[in-house]
Design an enzyme around this catalytic site. Sequence first.
Site, mmCIF file in Angstrom:
data_model
loop_
_atom_site.group_PDB
_atom_site.id
_atom_site.type_symbol
_atom_site.label_atom_id
_atom_site.label_comp_id
_atom_site.label_asym_id
_atom_site.label_seq_id
_atom_site.Cartn_x
_atom_site.Cartn_y
_atom_site.Cartn_z
ATOM 1 N N ARG A 105 67.752 30.533 -9.478
ATOM 2 C CA ARG A 105 66.734 31.576 -9.456
ATOM 3 C C ARG A 105 67.012 32.599 -10.559
ATOM 4 O O ARG A 105 68.066 32.600 -11.183
ATOM 5 C CB ARG A 105 66.714 32.272 -8.094
ATOM 6 C CG ARG A 105 66.183 31.409 -6.961
ATOM 7 C CD ARG A 105 66.379 32.071 -5.605
ATOM 8 N NE ARG A 105 67.789 32.097 -5.205
ATOM 9 C CZ ARG A 105 68.238 32.602 -4.063
ATOM 10 N NH1 ARG A 105 67.388 33.137 -3.207
ATOM 11 N NH2 ARG A 105 69.524 32.574 -3.776
ATOM 12 N N LYS A 121 71.361 36.972 -6.737
ATOM 13 C CA LYS A 121 72.548 36.899 -5.888
ATOM 14 C C LYS A 121 73.495 38.055 -6.163
ATOM 15 O O LYS A 121 73.422 38.730 -7.192
ATOM 16 C CB LYS A 121 73.274 35.572 -6.106
ATOM 17 C CG LYS A 121 72.552 34.387 -5.501
ATOM 18 C CD LYS A 121 72.235 34.569 -4.023
ATOM 19 C CE LYS A 121 73.473 34.587 -3.145
ATOM 20 N NZ LYS A 121 73.129 34.854 -1.712
ATOM 21 N N TYR A 136 70.354 41.078 -4.045
ATOM 22 C CA TYR A 136 70.968 40.822 -2.744
ATOM 23 C C TYR A 136 72.461 41.127 -2.844
ATOM 24 O O TYR A 136 73.106 40.788 -3.842
ATOM 25 C CB TYR A 136 70.789 39.362 -2.327
ATOM 26 C CG TYR A 136 69.388 39.000 -1.902
ATOM 27 C CD1 TYR A 136 68.806 39.579 -0.773
ATOM 28 C CD2 TYR A 136 68.646 38.059 -2.614
ATOM 29 C CE1 TYR A 136 67.525 39.244 -0.374
ATOM 30 C CE2 TYR A 136 67.363 37.714 -2.222
ATOM 31 C CZ TYR A 136 66.801 38.315 -1.099
ATOM 32 O OH TYR A 136 65.533 37.978 -0.713
ATOM 33 N N HIS A 191 74.704 41.555 0.597
ATOM 34 C CA HIS A 191 75.379 40.995 1.775
ATOM 35 C C HIS A 191 76.847 41.430 1.813
ATOM 36 O O HIS A 191 77.772 40.624 1.752
ATOM 37 C CB HIS A 191 75.282 39.469 1.777
ATOM 38 C CG HIS A 191 73.874 38.953 1.797
ATOM 39 N ND1 HIS A 191 73.034 39.083 2.886
ATOM 40 C CD2 HIS A 191 73.142 38.316 0.839
ATOM 41 C CE1 HIS A 191 71.860 38.542 2.616
ATOM 42 N NE2 HIS A 191 71.884 38.082 1.385
ATOM 43 N N GLU A 232 68.312 43.031 0.917
ATOM 44 C CA GLU A 232 68.269 42.611 2.328
ATOM 45 C C GLU A 232 68.218 43.763 3.317
ATOM 46 O O GLU A 232 67.970 43.541 4.511
ATOM 47 C CB GLU A 232 69.461 41.702 2.658
ATOM 48 C CG GLU A 232 70.810 42.382 2.755
ATOM 49 C CD GLU A 232 71.532 42.489 1.415
ATOM 50 O OE1 GLU A 232 72.722 42.876 1.421
ATOM 51 O OE2 GLU A 232 70.920 42.187 0.376
ATOM 52 N N ASP A 251 66.436 33.202 21.899
ATOM 53 C CA ASP A 251 66.437 34.572 21.376
ATOM 54 C C ASP A 251 66.676 35.521 22.536
ATOM 55 O O ASP A 251 66.421 35.178 23.696
ATOM 56 C CB ASP A 251 65.108 34.894 20.686
ATOM 57 C CG ASP A 251 65.230 36.061 19.719
ATOM 58 O OD1 ASP A 251 65.381 35.818 18.501
ATOM 59 O OD2 ASP A 251 65.193 37.230 20.177
ATOM 60 N N VAL A 299 72.382 29.224 8.700
ATOM 61 C CA VAL A 299 71.593 29.985 7.732
ATOM 62 C C VAL A 299 72.068 31.435 7.661
ATOM 63 O O VAL A 299 71.723 32.169 6.743
ATOM 64 C CB VAL A 299 70.086 29.910 8.067
ATOM 65 C CG1 VAL A 299 69.237 30.500 6.948
ATOM 66 C CG2 VAL A 299 69.658 28.461 8.297
ATOM 67 N N ALA A 300 72.895 31.854 8.615
ATOM 68 C CA ALA A 300 73.439 33.211 8.623
ATOM 69 C C ALA A 300 74.720 33.330 7.808
ATOM 70 O O ALA A 300 75.396 34.358 7.868
ATOM 71 C CB ALA A 300 73.703 33.652 10.066
ATOM 72 N N ASP A 307 75.365 33.892 4.745
ATOM 73 C CA ASP A 307 75.432 35.032 3.828
ATOM 74 C C ASP A 307 76.023 36.266 4.496
ATOM 75 O O ASP A 307 76.592 37.128 3.828
ATOM 76 C CB ASP A 307 74.036 35.378 3.290
ATOM 77 C CG ASP A 307 73.691 34.619 2.016
ATOM 78 O OD1 ASP A 307 74.635 34.181 1.330
ATOM 79 O OD2 ASP A 307 72.501 34.472 1.702
ATOM 80 N N LYS A 311 82.175 28.143 7.201
ATOM 81 C CA LYS A 311 82.718 28.690 5.962
ATOM 82 C C LYS A 311 81.700 28.355 4.874
ATOM 83 O O LYS A 311 81.050 27.312 4.902
ATOM 84 C CB LYS A 311 84.085 28.096 5.623
ATOM 85 C CG LYS A 311 84.076 26.583 5.435
ATOM 86 C CD LYS A 311 85.470 26.046 5.121
ATOM 87 C CE LYS A 311 85.424 24.518 4.912
ATOM 88 N NZ LYS A 311 86.763 23.970 4.632
ATOM 89 N N ALA A 365 75.470 28.942 1.006
ATOM 90 C CA ALA A 365 75.197 30.379 1.049
ATOM 91 C C ALA A 365 73.994 30.803 0.211
ATOM 92 O O ALA A 365 73.570 31.953 0.308
ATOM 93 C CB ALA A 365 76.436 31.149 0.595
ATOM 94 N N ASN A 366 73.473 29.917 -0.605
ATOM 95 C CA ASN A 366 72.270 30.273 -1.389
ATOM 96 C C ASN A 366 71.268 29.124 -1.324
ATOM 97 O O ASN A 366 70.851 28.579 -2.331
ATOM 98 C CB ASN A 366 72.632 30.616 -2.833
ATOM 99 C CG ASN A 366 73.288 29.479 -3.589
ATOM 100 O OD1 ASN A 366 74.025 28.675 -3.020
ATOM 101 N ND2 ASN A 366 73.045 29.406 -4.886
#
Length: 371
Positions: free
Chosen positions: A15, A75, A94, A96, A118, A197, A266-267, A269, A278, A298-299
């Site tokens: 990106r 990133k 971003y 994080h 974020e 949830d 997906v969490a 980051d 990891k 992570a991306n």
Amino acid sequence: MRVGTVREIKNHEYRVGLTPESVRELSAHGHDVWVETGAGLGIGAEDSEYVDAGATIKQTAAELFAECEMIVKVKEPQAAERAMLREGQILFTYLHLAPDPEQTADLVKSKAICIAYETVTGTGGLPLLKPMSQVAGRMSIQAGATALEKAHGGRGILLGGVPGVAPGKVTVIGGGVVGFNAAQMAAGLGADVTILDRNPDVLESVGTHFESRAKTRFSNKANIAECVADADLVIGAVLIPGAEAPKLVTREMLSTMRPGSVLCDVAIDQGGCFETSKATTHENPTYVVDDIVHYCVANMPGAVSRTSTYALNNVTLPHALAIADKGWEVALRDDHHLAAGLNVWNGHVTYKAVADDLCYDYMPVSEIVGK
């Protein structure tokens, strides 16, 4: 203002912070835009397209970090980039920070003005995170389906099944943007989908949307353990804005899963919501713990770089323009949603969740720019 965008150097990150169209908008506002050569190649944008849009092409990232007042990235800055940041320079990307003490320490030391995509807020959500969450949620099912193939270490399960053979079972932990999009893709394939949830309003909303195409369960330890044990694919889609993700799936739970099942975090980051997670890369996306395949890239959106970049620029450009047009102080004072994005300023941590997680003194943004 002189605004720069550099070529991303994180592993398999394609990106770019600014598209040629975004450069054209910034140039039309009278700003001087510098672009590192080759920065747009990952989305199919040549240097010539940036030049036509009004940019100046520079050969190295060092030139941009040395001369640009604001750096727009995608990133989090890598160690070599953090070393080039300087006092008073604006970094818009971003970050994080909560699970990344080394990056936080470097940004604090730089005394730069670091605004994180974020944590910028909006009406009822995180608008600069949302498009990448949509992408990652949808990609998680593609990635999980691939990891479930026997050749990739999985159980050999086709998520949608075929006539006469039951579909795969997908558990989605978290019904926010990531979870909703993951469930949408999984249900579209014909998988047996369960969404967990803690928010009753979220459960009602997703239940109404999916009707019989997905089940909903309240997210507690017992229900998570039961759904994980029964799943072929588990999607971790939990977010606490700016803070480290809670570890909801323990290593002990892995022993209850069928060998070759897949966890897709997906969490990651924000540190990941599985105890055994990891961070991995697109180059080596998976690893195995206790016979369970883990996908923790992570991306993730970097793999569909053109779609992701344009979706991201749609929401970041208005804020980049505001910062460039008004200066960061006025822009943040005028927009409390943008002010929520300020994470580090002049050697201080200005986002409470980051300060709490990493044991920094917290300086409220209101003390910096006023209310």
